[in-house]
Design a protein around this motif. Structure first.
Motif, PDB file in Angstrom:
ATOM      1  N   VAL A  53     -30.384 -13.074 -27.154  1.00  0.00           N
ATOM      2  CA  VAL A  53     -31.348 -13.548 -26.133  1.00  0.00           C
ATOM      3  C   VAL A  53     -30.480 -14.271 -25.148  1.00  0.00           C
ATOM      4  O   VAL A  53     -30.384 -14.074 -24.068  1.00  0.00           O
ATOM      5  N   ALA A  54     -29.356 -15.351 -25.763  1.00  0.00           N
ATOM      6  CA  ALA A  54     -28.539 -15.946 -25.067  1.00  0.00           C
ATOM      7  C   ALA A  54     -27.733 -14.845 -24.091  1.00  0.00           C
ATOM      8  O   ALA A  54     -27.410 -15.145 -22.965  1.00  0.00           O
ATOM      9  N   TYR A  55     -27.131 -14.135 -25.001  1.00  0.00           N
ATOM     10  CA  TYR A  55     -26.169 -12.955 -24.230  1.00  0.00           C
ATOM     11  C   TYR A  55     -26.950 -12.334 -23.069  1.00  0.00           C
ATOM     12  O   TYR A  55     -26.521 -12.149 -22.056  1.00  0.00           O
ATOM     13  N   ASP A  56     -28.002 -12.111 -23.426  1.00  0.00           N
ATOM     14  CA  ASP A  56     -28.704 -11.079 -22.400  1.00  0.00           C
ATOM     15  C   ASP A  56     -29.098 -11.707 -21.311  1.00  0.00           C
ATOM     16  O   ASP A  56     -29.033 -11.267 -20.072  1.00  0.00           O
ATOM     17  N   GLU A  57     -29.417 -13.131 -21.528  1.00  0.00           N
ATOM     18  CA  GLU A  57     -29.835 -14.256 -20.223  1.00  0.00           C
ATOM     19  C   GLU A  57     -28.250 -13.974 -19.345  1.00  0.00           C
ATOM     20  O   GLU A  57     -28.568 -13.944 -18.191  1.00  0.00           O
ATOM     21  N   LEU A  58     -27.250 -14.380 -20.093  1.00  0.00           N
ATOM     22  CA  LEU A  58     -25.985 -14.247 -19.276  1.00  0.00           C
ATOM     23  C   LEU A  58     -25.758 -12.985 -18.591  1.00  0.00           C
ATOM     24  O   LEU A  58     -25.305 -13.159 -17.539  1.00  0.00           O
TER      25      LEU A  58
ATOM     26  N   GLY B 296     -25.948 -21.955 -21.977  1.00  0.00           N
ATOM     27  CA  GLY B 296     -25.758 -23.017 -21.415  1.00  0.00           C
ATOM     28  C   GLY B 296     -24.102 -23.536 -21.924  1.00  0.00           C
ATOM     29  O   GLY B 296     -23.295 -23.701 -20.906  1.00  0.00           O
ATOM     30  N   GLY B 297     -23.991 -23.421 -23.053  1.00  0.00           N
ATOM     31  CA  GLY B 297     -22.551 -23.892 -23.628  1.00  0.00           C
ATOM     32  C   GLY B 297     -21.569 -22.786 -23.278  1.00  0.00           C
ATOM     33  O   GLY B 297     -20.504 -23.074 -22.860  1.00  0.00           O
ATOM     34  N   LEU B 298     -22.149 -21.546 -23.312  1.00  0.00           N
ATOM     35  CA  LEU B 298     -21.101 -20.459 -22.956  1.00  0.00           C
ATOM     36  C   LEU B 298     -20.732 -20.601 -21.526  1.00  0.00           C
ATOM     37  O   LEU B 298     -19.730 -20.461 -21.046  1.00  0.00           O
ATOM     38  N   LEU B 299     -21.673 -20.826 -20.509  1.00  0.00           N
ATOM     39  CA  LEU B 299     -21.595 -21.029 -19.322  1.00  0.00           C
ATOM     40  C   LEU B 299     -20.665 -21.922 -19.002  1.00  0.00           C
ATOM     41  O   LEU B 299     -19.782 -22.035 -17.963  1.00  0.00           O
TER      42      LEU B 299
ATOM     43  N   THR C 232     -17.156 -25.618 -32.122  1.00  0.00           N
ATOM     44  CA  THR C 232     -16.794 -26.878 -31.334  1.00  0.00           C
ATOM     45  C   THR C 232     -17.362 -26.809 -29.853  1.00  0.00           C
ATOM     46  O   THR C 232     -17.300 -27.870 -29.168  1.00  0.00           O
ATOM     47  N   MET C 233     -17.154 -25.491 -29.136  1.00  0.00           N
ATOM     48  CA  MET C 233     -17.316 -25.378 -27.864  1.00  0.00           C
ATOM     49  C   MET C 233     -18.852 -25.557 -27.452  1.00  0.00           C
ATOM     50  O   MET C 233     -19.279 -26.175 -26.574  1.00  0.00           O
TER      51      MET C 233
ATOM     52  N   GLN D 166     -17.012 -21.818 -16.843  1.00  0.00           N
ATOM     53  CA  GLN D 166     -16.947 -22.533 -15.688  1.00  0.00           C
ATOM     54  C   GLN D 166     -15.563 -23.626 -15.859  1.00  0.00           C
ATOM     55  O   GLN D 166     -14.965 -23.949 -14.980  1.00  0.00           O
ATOM     56  N   ARG D 167     -15.381 -24.082 -17.202  1.00  0.00           N
ATOM     57  CA  ARG D 167     -14.246 -24.718 -17.236  1.00  0.00           C
ATOM     58  C   ARG D 167     -12.875 -24.053 -17.667  1.00  0.00           C
ATOM     59  O   ARG D 167     -12.003 -24.779 -17.786  1.00  0.00           O
ATOM     60  N   GLY D 168     -13.003 -22.883 -17.328  1.00  0.00           N
ATOM     61  CA  GLY D 168     -11.805 -21.823 -17.596  1.00  0.00           C
ATOM     62  C   GLY D 168     -11.478 -21.795 -19.033  1.00  0.00           C
ATOM     63  O   GLY D 168     -10.360 -21.059 -19.460  1.00  0.00           O
TER      64      GLY D 168
END
Ligand code: PLP
Length: 499
Positions: free
Chosen positions: A60-65, A24-27, A6-7, A31-33
């Protein structure tokens, strides 16, 4: 484990790849704590399972972050939110299916810089009596793309993709100066020319350079609204003078100059905007004399010099200015196509240098490739070939429109056949309210200005420009049929006076 499904709202219909949506969702959650510093992220396999994704997408998403420093990888322990990230106050989880909304308003106050009447544009190309725009279907696109190709094949082509001169391509300034010397009698060279993105940019730069709050600017009683807006934006005080069949009332200009200092006078001498009248020769000379005597600058907007039908075009005021009073602006928007955004400012070099520096603040430079291609159109003669053809076609369309108006709207609309330009200034009979007429036309599929563009004229001026150039004969006939039917609608709906 946090409810990542849901996040992280994934949308497979978007063009954005899924790994970017996950990152983007994880970021966003960070940022929203929702993911506090020190939080351990689920393994890629577990997260992929929860989200119904391929594990590689999550990796790939983890690597980018990790690469961006938003997550850190601790050997043999996993992925963590770094402890040194400042902690945001946690916000409630969004309801399932909800998408974090982009704010509708800023959190800070600001003043809207300008207020302009809405643009008279339609999403689809509809039938429109526009302000006097060219027919872009005639634009010499083939010659322009050929010019692009010629330039692209030159060994030096890459130079046009680098930062270039904010004053405009030297090549274009040189051919334009030659052309303006030959066709308009301006005794200028390339140092007198600044290439702008259309004449509106040249008007804005002039206003910004010359005007300070409270400065007086003289304009016609009706005047080009976007020039007025640019002057007001600088805090200038607009003083108006009447416009008659021979243009600005120059005696009224003189009276104003005797009453108070005047900083600038704006004029469209070739065809006054909006009324299309030409400034008489003696008035042109008198304006130059007044400018020299009272020390004001003249901003001469020669937006449609290229379109004159009855005789040779009048020479600009700038061609007779030996005093350094005139800033001359022109445009290729009407000559070729408005969207090309090409115009110019011509003035003594000190002003051109200052305007060039100012331009750098809002627009580092123009489009070098386009400027080179336009220079090529001048050089090859294509531009003048196109203008000769367009002039012939527009003259025919002007005649057709005037004949149709006489035939279908006798008594309802008054106008003088314009000697040049791309529009007829149509004054509607007082009982035909222009605002209601514009609405009636719109209901029948024709765009017509409701007059708000032509502010400041006579009270109840009830007039609009009927641009004829961008409509062919069939379209003109359809447009006038709709206009006449809309006038009848209004007349039919007027309450009948008791007899
Ligand atoms: C009188 C006048 N000046 C300037 C402009 C602006 O032209 P450009 O598209 O070159 O900025 C227009 C555009 O319609 C105009 O009518």
């Amino acid at each position: 484990m946090l409810p990542f499904q849901t996040m992280l709202l994934l949308d497979r219909t978007l063009e954005q790849p899924l790994y970017r949506q996950v990152a983007g969702g994880l970021l966003g959650a960070l940022q929203r704590g929702l993911l506090a510093p020190g939080t351990r992220l689920p393994g890629s396999r577990a997260l992929a399972q929860q989200l119904g994704l391929n594990r590689q997408t999550v990796i790939v998403a983890y690597d980018e972050l990790v690469a961006q420093g938003w997550l850190e990888s601790v050997p043999r322990r996993g992925l963590f939110v770094p402890r040194n990230l400042p902690q945001a106050a946690p916000q409630p989880l969004l309801a399932a299916g909800a998408r974090p909304a982009y704010p509708a308003r800023t959190a800070f106050a600001f003043e809207s810089a300008v207020e302009l009447p809405p643009l008279l544009l339609s999403a689809r190309p509809a039938l429109a009596f526009n302000d006097g725009f060219p027919d872009v279907r005639l634009a010499p696109l083939e010659a322009l793309t050929r010019a692009y190709r010629t330039i692209a094949r030159r060994p030096s082509a890459a130079r046009y993709l680098r930062y270039g001169s904010p004053q405009g391509a030297a090549h274009l300034r040189a051919v334009l100066a030659d052309d303006l010397r030959a066709s308009r009698g301006l005794a200028i060279g390339p140092d007198n020319v600044l290439i702008t993105r259309g004449s509106q940019q040249a008007i804005f730069l002039t206003a910004h350079l010359l005007l300070r709050p409270g400065d007086a600017v003289i304009v016609g009683e009706t005047n080009y609204f976007a020039a007025n807006a640019a002057f007001r934006h600088q805090g200038a005080h607009l003083l108006t003078v009447p416009v008659d069949a021979h243009g600005l009332d120059v005696e009224a200009v003189e009276r104003l100059c005797q009453q108070r200092p005047v900083r600038l006078l704006y004029v469209t001498p070739h065809h006054h905007h909006p009324t299309t009248v030409t400034l008489r020769a003696d008035r042109r000379l008198q304006l130059l004399r007044l400018a020299a005597a009272h020390g004001f600058a003249i901003l001469e907007d020669d937006y449609d010099f290229d379109f004159h039908y009855a005789s040779s075009p009048i020479l600009p005021l700038a061609s007779a200015d030996s005093h350094g009073s005139v800033i001359y602006v022109g445009s290729l928007g009407k000559s070729l196509a408005p969207a090309l955004r090409a115009g110019y400012l011509v003035a003594p070099p000190d002003l051109v240098r200052a305007a060039t520096e100012l331009r750098r603040l809002l627009d580092r430079q123009g489009d070098s490739l386009l400027e080179e291609a336009l220079a090529e159109l001048y050089r090859s003669g294509e531009l003048h070939r196109h203008l000769r053809k367009a002039r012939r076609i527009y003259e025919g369309r002007r005649d057709v429109l005037c004949a149709l108006l006489h035939e279908h709207l006798p008594g309802a609309v008054h106008f003088e056949k314009p000697r040049g330009g791309l529009a007829v200034w149509a004054r509607f009979a007082p009982q035909i309210a222009l605002k209601a007429l514009a609405q009636a036309c719109q209901r029948r599929g024709l765009l017509l200005s409701d007059g708000t563009y032509y502010e400041g004229g006579q009270p109840n001026q009830n007039a609009a420009r009927l641009g004829f150039a961008s409509l062919n004969e069939t379209e003109l006939s359809e447009a006038v049929t709709i206009l006449a039917a809309s006038v009848q609608d209004l007349q039919a709906s007027r309450p009948q006076l008791p007899g």
